[in-house]
Write an enzyme that holds these catalytic residues in place. Structure first.
Site, PDB file in Angstrom:
ATOM      1  N   TYR A  48       0.652  -1.459   0.262  1.00 35.85           N
ATOM      2  CA  TYR A  48      -0.160   0.171  -0.086  1.00 35.85           C
ATOM      3  C   TYR A  48       0.824   1.063   0.069  1.00 35.85           C
ATOM      4  O   TYR A  48       1.884   1.492   0.691  1.00 35.85           O
ATOM      5  CB  TYR A  48      -0.683   0.053   1.413  1.00 35.85           C
ATOM      6  CG  TYR A  48      -2.147   0.207   0.985  1.00 35.85           C
ATOM      7  CD1 TYR A  48      -2.568   1.157  -0.009  1.00 35.85           C
ATOM      8  CD2 TYR A  48      -2.929  -1.026   1.250  1.00 35.85           C
ATOM      9  CE1 TYR A  48      -4.052   1.184  -0.377  1.00 35.85           C
ATOM     10  CE2 TYR A  48      -4.396  -1.529   1.037  1.00 35.85           C
ATOM     11  CZ  TYR A  48      -5.564  -0.015   0.395  1.00 35.85           C
ATOM     12  OH  TYR A  48      -6.537  -0.557  -0.841  1.00 35.85           O
ATOM     13  N   GLU A  68      -0.729   4.650  -0.364  1.00 37.03           N
ATOM     14  CA  GLU A  68      -0.863   6.156  -0.723  1.00 37.03           C
ATOM     15  C   GLU A  68      -0.559   7.233  -0.680  1.00 37.03           C
ATOM     16  O   GLU A  68       0.566   7.473  -0.109  1.00 37.03           O
ATOM     17  CB  GLU A  68      -2.444   5.827   0.597  1.00 37.03           C
ATOM     18  CG  GLU A  68      -3.276   4.870  -0.266  1.00 37.03           C
ATOM     19  CD  GLU A  68      -5.025   5.174   0.969  1.00 37.03           C
ATOM     20  OE1 GLU A  68      -4.531   5.884   1.753  1.00 37.03           O
ATOM     21  OE2 GLU A  68      -5.711   5.062  -0.155  1.00 37.03           O
ATOM     22  N   ASP A  77      -5.890  14.098 -25.699  1.00 35.46           N
ATOM     23  CA  ASP A  77      -6.021  12.627 -24.989  1.00 35.46           C
ATOM     24  C   ASP A  77      -5.059  11.133 -25.860  1.00 35.46           C
ATOM     25  O   ASP A  77      -5.796  11.146 -27.530  1.00 35.46           O
ATOM     26  CB  ASP A  77      -7.787  11.635 -25.113  1.00 35.46           C
ATOM     27  CG  ASP A  77      -7.482  10.131 -24.595  1.00 35.46           C
ATOM     28  OD1 ASP A  77      -6.770   9.277 -24.762  1.00 35.46           O
ATOM     29  OD2 ASP A  77      -9.167   9.319 -24.712  1.00 35.46           O
ATOM     30  N   THR A 118      -2.743   6.070 -21.824  1.00 38.94           N
ATOM     31  CA  THR A 118      -2.543   4.936 -21.306  1.00 38.94           C
ATOM     32  C   THR A 118      -1.141   4.534 -21.602  1.00 38.94           C
ATOM     33  O   THR A 118      -0.854   4.675 -22.473  1.00 38.94           O
ATOM     34  CB  THR A 118      -4.033   3.277 -22.186  1.00 38.94           C
ATOM     35  OG1 THR A 118      -2.408   3.726 -23.172  1.00 38.94           O
ATOM     36  CG2 THR A 118      -5.018   3.973 -22.943  1.00 38.94           C
ATOM     37  N   LYS A 144      -1.015   0.248 -25.083  1.00 35.04           N
ATOM     38  CA  LYS A 144      -1.766   0.091 -26.334  1.00 35.04           C
ATOM     39  C   LYS A 144      -0.518   0.222 -27.389  1.00 35.04           C
ATOM     40  O   LYS A 144       0.282  -0.610 -26.809  1.00 35.04           O
ATOM     41  CB  LYS A 144      -2.222   1.517 -26.819  1.00 35.04           C
ATOM     42  CG  LYS A 144      -4.141   1.219 -25.950  1.00 35.04           C
ATOM     43  CD  LYS A 144      -4.807   2.655 -26.350  1.00 35.04           C
ATOM     44  CE  LYS A 144      -6.130   2.225 -25.639  1.00 35.04           C
ATOM     45  NZ  LYS A 144      -7.347   2.757 -25.703  1.00 35.04           N
ATOM     46  N   ARG A 202      -0.644  -2.536 -18.826  1.00 37.26           N
ATOM     47  CA  ARG A 202      -2.352  -1.862 -18.251  1.00 37.26           C
ATOM     48  C   ARG A 202      -1.961  -0.984 -17.561  1.00 37.26           C
ATOM     49  O   ARG A 202      -2.541  -1.392 -15.954  1.00 37.26           O
ATOM     50  CB  ARG A 202      -3.193  -3.401 -18.193  1.00 37.26           C
ATOM     51  CG  ARG A 202      -4.813  -3.062 -18.501  1.00 37.26           C
ATOM     52  CD  ARG A 202      -5.297  -3.931 -18.700  1.00 37.26           C
ATOM     53  NE  ARG A 202      -5.096  -4.614 -20.091  1.00 37.26           N
ATOM     54  CZ  ARG A 202      -5.654  -4.297 -21.049  1.00 37.26           C
ATOM     55  NH1 ARG A 202      -6.534  -3.444 -21.748  1.00 37.26           N
ATOM     56  NH2 ARG A 202      -5.329  -4.569 -22.429  1.00 37.26           N
TER      57      ARG A 202
HETATM   58  C1  LIG Z   1      -8.233   2.798 -25.030  1.00 36.40           C
HETATM   59  C2  LIG Z   1      -8.566   4.203 -24.417  1.00 36.40           C
HETATM   60  C3  LIG Z   1      -8.596   5.190 -23.356  1.00 36.40           C
HETATM   61  C4  LIG Z   1      -9.257   4.434 -22.435  1.00 36.40           C
HETATM   62  O1  LIG Z   1      -8.683   3.841 -21.938  1.00 36.40           O
HETATM   63  P1  LIG Z   1      -8.910   2.613 -20.607  1.00 36.40           P
HETATM   64  O2  LIG Z   1      -7.295   2.058 -20.007  1.00 36.40           O
HETATM   65  O3  LIG Z   1      -9.537   1.466 -21.442  1.00 36.40           O
HETATM   66  O4  LIG Z   1      -9.807   2.591 -19.949  1.00 36.40           O
HETATM   67  C5  LIG Z   1      -9.239   6.774 -23.296  1.00 36.40           C
HETATM   68  N1  LIG Z   1      -8.936   7.384 -24.664  1.00 36.40           N
HETATM   69  C6  LIG Z   1      -8.696   6.880 -25.392  1.00 36.40           C
HETATM   70  C7  LIG Z   1      -9.114   8.095 -26.611  1.00 36.40           C
HETATM   71  C8  LIG Z   1      -8.900   5.559 -25.953  1.00 36.40           C
HETATM   72  O5  LIG Z   1      -8.498   4.785 -26.411  1.00 36.40           O
END
Ligand SMILES: *Cc1c(COP(=O)(O)O)cnc(C)c1O
Length: 414
Positions: free
Chosen positions: A51, A53, A197, A223, A226, A232
């Protein structure tokens, strides 16, 4: 997996079947990838027991000296990789990174502009059934119907009319470069903040094969799993002035204890992404995607916007009489894993059926697929789609996939 085998045969069996599935199929899901053995080892480490925090040097638990060292390394590497003044590496996912960005910049009920879900936006960009659509007043911009690229002129007109507090851009299914400088200009013209994003394109941005939004955005979210090929998870980038707001939005506003084992794996992922070989990898991802788009076109499929600048391709199936769902199923039984996807301006298919498919090259490129394999895959995809009810063609494709896969070991597994 020597422990699971003896202690938990049911889970061992399912996990082992997943190893086999990942080895024996071709993965063209644009949001997936294979993380390295080092990333997997970090994520599977006993750091999961801890933990922590708070933030390095400011924890609410004892025994955090090693966690502090790890999170500090992750922070330093992340800042270097994205040339950002500040990074928060604690968000559990991309969705939570976006929640942190909104909580840092918005009040309940504020006006926001985001990209339409059906044109490639994400759930967290204002979908009615997502917290974003419930907490804020969103309107959605999209693509120009002729060019199938972001309509910046219409975006600017809408911004003047709607006067948003925030504009958010970034996409899950947009195959073209995004002009962040232009977004900044439009946001400034109406005195709005800008969130970018980069969940999908983070690896491309890190490698410099897609322009970086860091110089233009108030906040950048992402993220790590990807194109970035890490564990993840998520992260948030911002300038120093917003650092306190972002950090307190992540903890304690949204999350409790951070996933320290995942932060450990994020640190490893950032190190890998700082290597020159990572740039080569991302260049190959983009080259493979461009080739796949060209080949699919040559086989008679219609590609949204006519091609791709990044790692993904959106195929409009409307002219083929095949739905996205049918294509996903048929390709799945041929050993080619893809996902159905809405195509812009298609009003005839609900999202559960969809009028198109989305394809990406990050995973196959991690596996070492090159020109020859991409051409062969394009041929198989077209053959299956144009002969959707022909089981023999699917069987043949399955056999070719079965011969191709063992030649390309899966990183982290083989
Ligand atoms: C995949 C994605 C997310 C969210 O990611 P998670 O880890 O699945 O919550 C947010 N924005 C865009 C544009 C994405 O492609």
């Amino acid at each position: 997996m020597s422990f699971l085998k003896s202690t938990d045969p049911a889970i061992y069996h399912a996990v082992n079947s997943e190893y086999q599935r990942q080895r024996s199929t071709i993965n063209l899901i644009a949001s997936e990838n294979y993380s390295s053995a080092a990333v997997l080892e970090a994520q599977g480490s006993p750091l999961t027991n801890k933990y922590a925090e708070g933030y390095p040097g400011r924890r609410y638990y004892g025994g955090c000296e090693n966690v502090d060292a790890i999170e500090t390394i992750a922070i330093e590497r992340g800042k270097e990789l994205f040339r950002s003044e500040h990074i928060n590496v604690q968000p559990h996912s991309g969705a939570q990174a976006n929640m942190a960005a909104y909580f840092s910049l918005l009040k309940y009920g504020d006006r926001v502009m985001g990209m339409a879900l059906s044109h490639g936006g994400h759930l967290t960009h204002g979908a009615g059934f997502n917290f974003s659509g419930k907490f804020y007043e969103f309107i959605h911009y999209g693509l120009n119907p002729r060019t199938e690229r972001i309509d910046y002129v219409e975006l600017e007109r809408m911004a003047r009319e709607f006067q948003p507090v925030l504009i958010v851009t970034g996409s899950s299914a947009y195959p073209r470069l995004i002009d962040f400088e232009r977004f900044r200009f439009i946001a400034d013209s109406v005195n709005a903040k800008l969130v970018v994003d980069i969940a999908h394109i983070a690896g491309l941005v890190a490698a410099g094969v897609h322009p970086s939004p860091v110089p233009y955005a108030d906040i950048v979210t992402s993220t790590t799993h990807k194109t970035l090929r890490g564990p993840r998870g998520g992260f948030v980038l911002c300038r120093k002035e917003l650092a306190r707001k972002v950090d307190s939005a992540v903890f304690p506003m949204i999350q409790g204890g951070p996933l320290v084992h995942v932060i450990t794996a994020k640190a490893v992922c950032f190190k890998e992404a700082l290597e020159p070989s990572f740039v080569e990898y991302q260049e190959k991802v983009v080259a493979n995607a461009a080739l796949l788009a060209d080949e699919l076109k040559a086989h008679g499929l219609r590609i949204i916007s006519g091609g791709t600048d990044n790692h993904l391709i959106l195929v409009d199936l409307n002219e083929t009489g095949v739905t996205g769902r049918q294509a996903e199923d048929a390709l799945g039984s041929s050993g080619i894993v893809i996902n159905r996807n809405a195509v812009p301006f298609d009003t005839t298919h609900p999202p559960s059926i969809a009028g198109g498919i989305r394809l990406g090259t990050p995973a196959i490129t991690s596996r070492g697929f090159g020109e020859g394999e991409v051409k062969e895959i394009a041929r198989l995809i077209a053959a299956v789609i144009f002969n959707i009810n022909d089981d023999e063609i699917k069987q043949e494709a399955r056999e070719i996939v079965g011969q191709m896969c063992p030649r390309f070991p899966v990183p982290g597994i083989d």
